[in-house]
Design an enzyme around this catalytic site. Sequence first.
Site, PDB file in Angstrom:
ATOM      1  N   HIS A 442       0.817  -1.211   0.000  1.00 14.71           N
ATOM      2  CA  HIS A 442       0.000   0.000   0.000  1.00 14.71           C
ATOM      3  C   HIS A 442       0.854   1.266   0.000  1.00 14.71           C
ATOM      4  O   HIS A 442       0.612   2.195  -0.783  1.00 14.71           O
ATOM      5  CB  HIS A 442      -0.933  -0.005   1.220  1.00 14.71           C
ATOM      6  CG  HIS A 442      -1.698   1.266   1.393  1.00 14.71           C
ATOM      7  ND1 HIS A 442      -1.301   2.260   2.260  1.00 14.71           N
ATOM      8  CD2 HIS A 442      -2.808   1.729   0.776  1.00 14.71           C
ATOM      9  CE1 HIS A 442      -2.134   3.264   2.186  1.00 14.71           C
ATOM     10  NE2 HIS A 442      -3.066   2.966   1.298  1.00 14.71           N
ATOM     11  N   CYS A 772      35.651   1.766 -23.517  1.00 13.93           N
ATOM     12  CA  CYS A 772      34.780   1.659 -22.351  1.00 13.93           C
ATOM     13  C   CYS A 772      35.455   2.185 -21.091  1.00 13.93           C
ATOM     14  O   CYS A 772      35.000   1.931 -19.990  1.00 13.93           O
ATOM     15  CB  CYS A 772      34.323   0.212 -22.140  1.00 13.93           C
ATOM     16  SG  CYS A 772      35.677  -0.943 -21.800  1.00 13.93           S
TER      17      CYS A 772
END
Length: 823
Positions: A442, A772
């Site tokens: 919730h 990279c």
Amino acid sequence: MNETADSITSYKAKTAHPAPARFIRFFDEVGIADVPLVGGKNASLGEMYRELTAKGILVPNGFAVTAEAYRYALDRAGAWTALKAALDGLNPSDVDDLAKRAARARDVVYGAPTPPDLEAEIRGALAQLTEEYGADLTVAVRSSATAEDLPNASFAGQHDTYLNVRGAAAVLDAVRHCFASLFTDRAIRYRIDNGFDHFKVFNSVGVMKMARSDLAASGVIFTIDTESGFEDVVFITGAYGLGENVVQGAVDPDEFYVFKPTYRQGKRAVLKRALGAKKIRMVFSDRGRATTRNLPTDVKDQERFCISDEEALTLAGQAMVIEEHYSAKAGAHRPMDIEWAKDGVDGQLYIVQARPETVASRRDRNIAEIYTVTKHGAVRIEGRAVGAKIASGKARVIEHVSALSTFVPGEILVADTTSPDWGTVMKSAAAIVTNRGGRTCHAAIVARELGIPAIVGTDAATRVISTGDLISVSCAEGDVGKVYEGGIEFEVERVNLSTLTKPATHVMMNVGNPDSAFTLAALPNDGVGLARMEFVIADSIKAHPMALVHPERLDAHERAEIARLTVNYASPSEFFVKRLSEGVGAIAAAFYPKPVVVRMSDFKSNEYASLLGGGVFEAFEANPMIGFRGASRYAHPAYRDGFALECAAMKRVRDEMGFVNVKLMIPFCRRIDEAEKVLSLMRELGLERGKNWLEIYVMCEIPNNVLLVDQFSKRFDGFSIGSNDLTQLTLGVDRDSEIVAFDFDERDEGVKEIIRLAVEGAKRNGRHCGICGQAPSDYPEIAEFLVGLGIDSISLNPDSVLQTTKRIVELEKRLGRTPRKTV
């Protein structure tokens, strides 16, 4: 599947309706178009029961007491005047006034007697359902409002449900209670907030066979990632017992992800999973209708998943069928929020609710909002992050609903858990932190709707945080949310991705953390140029690979820790293979079908030694940076068995999980004969270059890789320049040494020259060449230098992707290159 199909056929065959009823509709009589008559929940249950049982979706049969019955009961009782008087002049911001008026309204509705003809129809329908399922039938009696489960408003948890109800008298009473629950505090406030008229929303009630999940497990499924909005996964949560604990956040549930595209290709594998604590389970008490209680979960049950992989995959398949059906009905993609229950009596998996997902699917995926933390205090506590945002404020610890009136708007709500009754306070909170709950509870759902960050499942927030503490809540650093002491400094970048242009040079990303992959994939990119295996090993596995192969060589304490880590797996080796494959698989899925270049492990010996059991298998090295690392380890007897596990994991990623977009990369490969040994061993272990489209790259980070680029090109499909190591070995600088750190500079002319030779050599041999390393992320001039060389791809740290992409586009314009297209 045959057993399920037989059950469905049996249930359907027994269903036969007598003369048409005025106030009752069985599930096979209604569909999604009947929301005004039977409400959102019942309309959806009827739609699935009627249309999807033949496709393997098992929905418990039942009937709807229509919204017309609700109106009829109030008409006969003359209750409308009193009901409107109860709400006249309501101030929804006054919690006490809201509670008093809501209670008065519920008393009016519950006090309306059930008209005799309506009662007769309910009794008749229940008798028919009992004939179908047998005398031991118990039912779930569930509210289904006419403004519930809509694409733009869910009303989740606003109205009442009664479970395990037995007998006509109890069912009739539960129906009246459900009618009255149209006026709970939370439902009244939700209608006001969403612009619904109290007297134009009506309550239908569903009465359906009770799926006895109290004896097994239950949970929630989303056909979208609730945090990132990534649409290609099914996200399953579950815990033992009734589903209320999962929905309300009273328990930290298990989590499973399944990747839709490869599932449709026939690859049946869980993408990734997380074991929840599941400390309690909700069961029925012996004290009457719908009475429940929580019991402690047995420790052994806590340590294992509440459902099997096979069951998780079955649920994922059913969720995909449901999503496809509702999308077809809507004429547009419609992600779904689905509740499931496993019946502990018959062992079947039932779908007990499905409604459109109303938060993640409504985000504008073209707008990227990137939060970057720049300064923070000490970490006070961690949990599961909800909403990729950041907030600071004073904490307010609420230990009981009676203390809600003390909450001051703008504070950070800290509680054990939350419930729908807390909606008014939650709406004014800067952030929410709870002890219990998973990402479908919730508190998480409300936080997403409100657009505020929440951290759930911290276990101890109410103990380590006190009212008045200045704290900061960060949900912008992956799946793990962090509560920091004091204030926090951060930057926010908002970009409209639809206006960006893709440069001719491919822009990829360096990604190590699987938990952030779904979010990062929304950035403009051409895939992953470097997926760091070490991050997954260190964060998710925590043990040295050789310690998992040879636990007998460890001391008693380390063996016990290995046993604890691997308790849910057939062997320590299987633990390594599955955990690594799921970590890498999550990254591969996020960017699928774009290429994802995964570097095989590149720990140094001192880093390996820090892993659990690593001290037994690692020798001391004075300079591990240029020692026993990368390719030199793989075929060596001291690590060969560990490398075999790495290869088994990558084979599973590609073959069993279906991620053929994964390319592999060998780091720190010094010599040609070393390359041949490693490739030969990989072939022996089932990873053969060219088979199943497998490409194997090599890191270009040693000067010898450049000097012998023509020979390395014959062994590998591509090169990825590692600028960090290539710089240190070109300049002879240990990048870990603070003393000579000033000499480490990727912009040095010698370093740029060796990079130039590498790019030209790869091009000369028709091999892919990318970079990279850190340099293009840190230095714009290096990125421009690489583009000028015509490098194929530049892989960047995520935080520099947007700015560097724009810079590359501008540079290519000056060079006369044509960009590809708008992102």
